[in-house]
Design an enzyme around this catalytic site. Sequence first.
Site, PDB file in Angstrom:
ATOM      1  N   HIS A 191      -7.584   8.620   5.731  1.00  0.00           N
ATOM      2  CA  HIS A 191      -7.163   8.844   7.211  1.00  0.00           C
ATOM      3  C   HIS A 191      -8.380   9.765   8.149  1.00  0.00           C
ATOM      4  CE1 HIS A 191      -2.342   7.759   6.675  1.00  0.00           C
ATOM      5  NE2 HIS A 191      -3.138   6.663   5.558  1.00  0.00           N
ATOM      6  N   GLN A 222      14.603  16.984   7.834  1.00  0.00           N
ATOM      7  CA  GLN A 222      12.716  16.332   7.477  1.00  0.00           C
ATOM      8  C   GLN A 222      13.078  15.311   8.487  1.00  0.00           C
ATOM      9  OE1 GLN A 222      11.528  15.441   3.881  1.00  0.00           O
ATOM     10  NE2 GLN A 222      10.073  16.635   4.417  1.00  0.00           N
ATOM     11  N   GLN A 271       3.913   3.013  12.833  1.00  0.00           N
ATOM     12  CA  GLN A 271       5.089   3.478  12.471  1.00  0.00           C
ATOM     13  C   GLN A 271       6.216   3.372  11.745  1.00  0.00           C
ATOM     14  OE1 GLN A 271       5.329   6.658  11.950  1.00  0.00           O
ATOM     15  NE2 GLN A 271       4.490   7.736  13.950  1.00  0.00           N
ATOM     16  N   GLU A 323       1.154   5.230   0.762  1.00  0.00           N
ATOM     17  CA  GLU A 323       0.475   6.340   1.966  1.00  0.00           C
ATOM     18  C   GLU A 323       0.432   7.866   0.997  1.00  0.00           C
ATOM     19  OE1 GLU A 323       0.385   6.167   6.216  1.00  0.00           O
ATOM     20  OE2 GLU A 323       0.668   8.544   6.112  1.00  0.00           O
ATOM     21  N   SER A 361       1.256  -1.012   0.206  1.00  0.00           N
ATOM     22  CA  SER A 361       0.014   0.236  -0.416  1.00  0.00           C
ATOM     23  C   SER A 361       1.012   1.112   0.072  1.00  0.00           C
ATOM     24  CB  SER A 361      -0.769  -0.179   1.675  1.00  0.00           C
ATOM     25  OG  SER A 361      -0.238  -0.359   2.268  1.00  0.00           O
ATOM     26  N   LYS A 383      -8.131  -1.315  20.029  1.00  0.00           N
ATOM     27  CA  LYS A 383      -8.642  -1.138  19.117  1.00  0.00           C
ATOM     28  C   LYS A 383      -8.620  -2.336  18.114  1.00  0.00           C
ATOM     29  CE  LYS A 383      -4.794   1.941  18.175  1.00  0.00           C
ATOM     30  NZ  LYS A 383      -3.957   3.058  17.506  1.00  0.00           N
ATOM     31  N   ALA A 386      -8.258   6.623  19.868  1.00  0.00           N
ATOM     32  CA  ALA A 386      -8.665   5.500  18.496  1.00  0.00           C
ATOM     33  C   ALA A 386     -10.140   4.617  18.628  1.00  0.00           C
ATOM     34  CB  ALA A 386      -7.614   5.018  17.699  1.00  0.00           C
ATOM     35  N   PHE A 397      11.331  14.769  11.667  1.00  0.00           N
ATOM     36  CA  PHE A 397       9.794  14.169  12.475  1.00  0.00           C
ATOM     37  C   PHE A 397       9.946  12.502  13.949  1.00  0.00           C
ATOM     38  CE2 PHE A 397       7.638  13.628   7.249  1.00  0.00           C
ATOM     39  CZ  PHE A 397       7.804  14.870   7.481  1.00  0.00           C
ATOM     40  N   ARG A 418      -6.839   8.704  16.510  1.00  0.00           N
ATOM     41  CA  ARG A 418      -7.392   9.528  16.864  1.00  0.00           C
ATOM     42  C   ARG A 418      -6.599  10.998  16.906  1.00  0.00           C
ATOM     43  NH1 ARG A 418      -3.663  10.614  23.083  1.00  0.00           N
ATOM     44  NH2 ARG A 418      -1.987  11.573  21.157  1.00  0.00           N
ATOM     45  N   GLY A 419      -5.316  10.815  16.103  1.00  0.00           N
ATOM     46  CA  GLY A 419      -4.651  12.461  15.692  1.00  0.00           C
ATOM     47  C   GLY A 419      -3.452  12.627  17.290  1.00  0.00           C
ATOM     48  N   ASP A 420      -3.579  14.042  16.843  1.00  0.00           N
ATOM     49  CA  ASP A 420      -2.955  14.570  18.192  1.00  0.00           C
ATOM     50  C   ASP A 420      -3.623  15.815  18.077  1.00  0.00           C
ATOM     51  OD1 ASP A 420      -0.010  12.819  18.707  1.00  0.00           O
ATOM     52  OD2 ASP A 420       0.187  13.321  16.209  1.00  0.00           O
ATOM     53  N   HIS A 476       3.717  -1.224   3.232  1.00  0.00           N
ATOM     54  CA  HIS A 476       3.143   0.171   3.246  1.00  0.00           C
ATOM     55  C   HIS A 476       4.196   1.731   3.643  1.00  0.00           C
ATOM     56  CE1 HIS A 476      -0.539   3.410   4.171  1.00  0.00           C
ATOM     57  NE2 HIS A 476       0.800   4.098   5.221  1.00  0.00           N
TER      58      HIS A 476
HETATM   59  P1  FAD Z   1      -4.094   6.091  20.371  1.00  0.00           P
HETATM   60  O1  FAD Z   1      -4.336   4.851  19.717  1.00  0.00           O
HETATM   61  O2  FAD Z   1      -5.432   5.699  20.423  1.00  0.00           O
HETATM   62  O3  FAD Z   1      -2.887   6.480  21.189  1.00  0.00           O
HETATM   63  C1  FAD Z   1      -2.098   7.146  21.270  1.00  0.00           C
HETATM   64  C2  FAD Z   1      -1.720   7.507  22.984  1.00  0.00           C
HETATM   65  O4  FAD Z   1      -2.878   7.339  24.126  1.00  0.00           O
HETATM   66  C3  FAD Z   1      -0.894   6.065  23.400  1.00  0.00           C
HETATM   67  O5  FAD Z   1      -0.349   6.093  23.655  1.00  0.00           O
HETATM   68  C4  FAD Z   1      -1.822   4.711  23.695  1.00  0.00           C
HETATM   69  O6  FAD Z   1      -1.020   4.071  24.224  1.00  0.00           O
HETATM   70  C5  FAD Z   1      -2.994   5.849  23.987  1.00  0.00           C
HETATM   71  N1  FAD Z   1      -4.034   5.159  25.272  1.00  0.00           N
HETATM   72  C6  FAD Z   1      -4.578   4.548  23.602  1.00  0.00           C
HETATM   73  N2  FAD Z   1      -6.010   4.315  23.661  1.00  0.00           N
HETATM   74  C7  FAD Z   1      -6.535   4.079  25.040  1.00  0.00           C
HETATM   75  C8  FAD Z   1      -7.455   4.403  25.820  1.00  0.00           C
HETATM   76  N3  FAD Z   1      -8.567   3.298  25.664  1.00  0.00           N
HETATM   77  N4  FAD Z   1      -6.944   4.832  27.799  1.00  0.00           N
HETATM   78  C9  FAD Z   1      -5.823   4.989  28.265  1.00  0.00           C
HETATM   79  N5  FAD Z   1      -4.999   5.652  27.039  1.00  0.00           N
HETATM   80  C10 FAD Z   1      -5.169   5.393  25.562  1.00  0.00           C
HETATM   81  N6  FAD Z   1      -1.636  11.799  12.592  1.00  0.00           N
HETATM   82  C11 FAD Z   1      -2.131  13.123  11.560  1.00  0.00           C
HETATM   83  O7  FAD Z   1      -2.684  13.741  11.744  1.00  0.00           O
HETATM   84  N7  FAD Z   1      -3.288  11.918  10.466  1.00  0.00           N
HETATM   85  C12 FAD Z   1      -2.688  11.439   9.110  1.00  0.00           C
HETATM   86  O8  FAD Z   1      -3.019  10.690   9.057  1.00  0.00           O
HETATM   87  C13 FAD Z   1      -2.191  10.451  10.526  1.00  0.00           C
HETATM   88  N8  FAD Z   1      -2.337   9.082   9.912  1.00  0.00           N
HETATM   89  C14 FAD Z   1      -1.547   8.301   9.926  1.00  0.00           C
HETATM   90  C15 FAD Z   1      -0.965   7.175   9.991  1.00  0.00           C
HETATM   91  C16 FAD Z   1       0.065   5.941  10.404  1.00  0.00           C
HETATM   92  C17 FAD Z   1      -0.156   4.623  10.209  1.00  0.00           C
HETATM   93  C18 FAD Z   1       0.478   6.234  12.196  1.00  0.00           C
HETATM   94  C19 FAD Z   1       1.460   5.367  13.131  1.00  0.00           C
HETATM   95  C20 FAD Z   1       0.640   7.162  12.510  1.00  0.00           C
HETATM   96  C21 FAD Z   1      -0.394   8.019  12.121  1.00  0.00           C
HETATM   97  N9  FAD Z   1      -0.437  10.095  13.215  1.00  0.00           N
HETATM   98  C22 FAD Z   1      -1.796  10.544  11.378  1.00  0.00           C
HETATM   99  C23 FAD Z   1      -0.259  10.310  14.078  1.00  0.00           C
HETATM  100  C24 FAD Z   1      -1.047   9.513  15.027  1.00  0.00           C
HETATM  101  O9  FAD Z   1      -1.716  10.693  14.940  1.00  0.00           O
HETATM  102  C25 FAD Z   1      -0.847   9.881  16.091  1.00  0.00           C
HETATM  103  O10 FAD Z   1       0.347   9.305  16.455  1.00  0.00           O
HETATM  104  C26 FAD Z   1      -1.288  10.207  17.716  1.00  0.00           C
HETATM  105  O11 FAD Z   1      -0.722  10.739  18.238  1.00  0.00           O
HETATM  106  C27 FAD Z   1      -1.480   9.226  18.140  1.00  0.00           C
HETATM  107  O12 FAD Z   1      -2.824   8.376  16.877  1.00  0.00           O
HETATM  108  P2  FAD Z   1      -3.593   7.018  17.566  1.00  0.00           P
HETATM  109  O13 FAD Z   1      -4.820   7.130  16.302  1.00  0.00           O
HETATM  110  O14 FAD Z   1      -2.235   5.414  17.126  1.00  0.00           O
HETATM  111  O15 FAD Z   1      -3.505   6.656  19.386  1.00  0.00           O
END
Ligand code: FAD
Length: 277
Positions: A69, A204, A168, A9, A7, A157, A115, A208, A99-101, A258
């Site tokens: 995404h 860069q 990642q 991205e 895949s 998840k 997430a 990152f 989840r995003g940031d 990917h």
């Molecule tokens: P989560 O899975 O929610 O995890 C975030 C943090 O919270 C982790 O530390 C986890 O341990 C903790 N956590 C999770 N669930 C719980 C719970 N139920 N209770 C307590 N703690 C919990 N960012 C963007 O802005 N746009 C994008 O398009 C984008 N694409 C990405 C694609 C990939 C393949 C990857 C690996 C990352 C991407 N990111 C993107 C970055 C991502 O948004 C960040 O890493 C963000 O900080 C976490 O998102 P997540 O979905 O992994 O979060």
Amino acid sequence: MTLNNISLEFFPPKTEEGIAKLISTEQALTALNPRYCSVTFGAGGTTQERTLDTVLSLQKEADIDCAPHLSCIGSSRESISNILSTYKDAGISRIVALRGDMPSGMREPGAFNFANELVAFIREETGEHFHIEVAAYPEFHPQASNAFTDLMNFKRKVEAGADGAITQYFFNADAYFSFIESCENLDIKVPIVPGIMPITNYTQLARFSDACGAEIPRWIRQRLQSYGDDIESIRAFGIDVISNLCQQLIDGGAPGLHFYTMNQSAPTLAIWDNLNS
Ligand code: FAD
């Protein structure tokens, strides 16, 4: 592995011209026979429309399955529900759920904190319509309090309904294999596809990597630093390192690759050529 689960991205370009260029980039990558493309989403929803426009253009012009995404931080249930309906109506059947940031200045997380809650909501609203990928972190998420908690959060998840995960990026194959082993021990059965970041620009990449918690091994940092502004040497070294990493992952049984293409075809193609030579 047979190389049949690739895949790609992309990030959404800012202009129509950029989208046209991206379609050419995707077409240049058809040699990889990608199963789908994914298109990133900006923090705070700033590029939501651009993500959709890019996905629709790629599906139409490049005739490839595309996965937007979708990040949930700061969003209401209603806004996510509307986005899901738009995607469904547009014939989209894959999503990368994140989840995003939290964007700087935003205080309220909105209806979703993590997430796993987004994945559960997508299943609640749309049943099995979407194939859902989530993010995985072989070197652990930078905010994780410890490795085990992070693994358990990844498992949440999957239990909420994710079909697969994309990692990642990382530069140490052992981090991936150790993560896979831990997931197997926790009875996590979905395919976890390694995310591959071609190396093209040291500054860069270092920025990152610091932000997302991906470790650049010292020997790679030192070599890249020693090339200074010599872009050609950085690229040639990067292609060797990443081709080697991909080969180790394939040999060790990774279920696909990917590529974080950064909207460029040349580095990914060069790695692909090495893998097939
Ligand atoms: P989560 O899975 O929610 O995890 C975030 C943090 O919270 C982790 O530390 C986890 O341990 C903790 N956590 C999770 N669930 C719980 C719970 N139920 N209770 C307590 N703690 C919990 N960012 C963007 O802005 N746009 C994008 O398009 C984008 N694409 C990405 C694609 C990939 C393949 C990857 C690996 C990352 C991407 N990111 C993107 C970055 C991502 O948004 C960040 O890493 C963000 O900080 C976490 O998102 P997540 O979905 O992994 O979060």
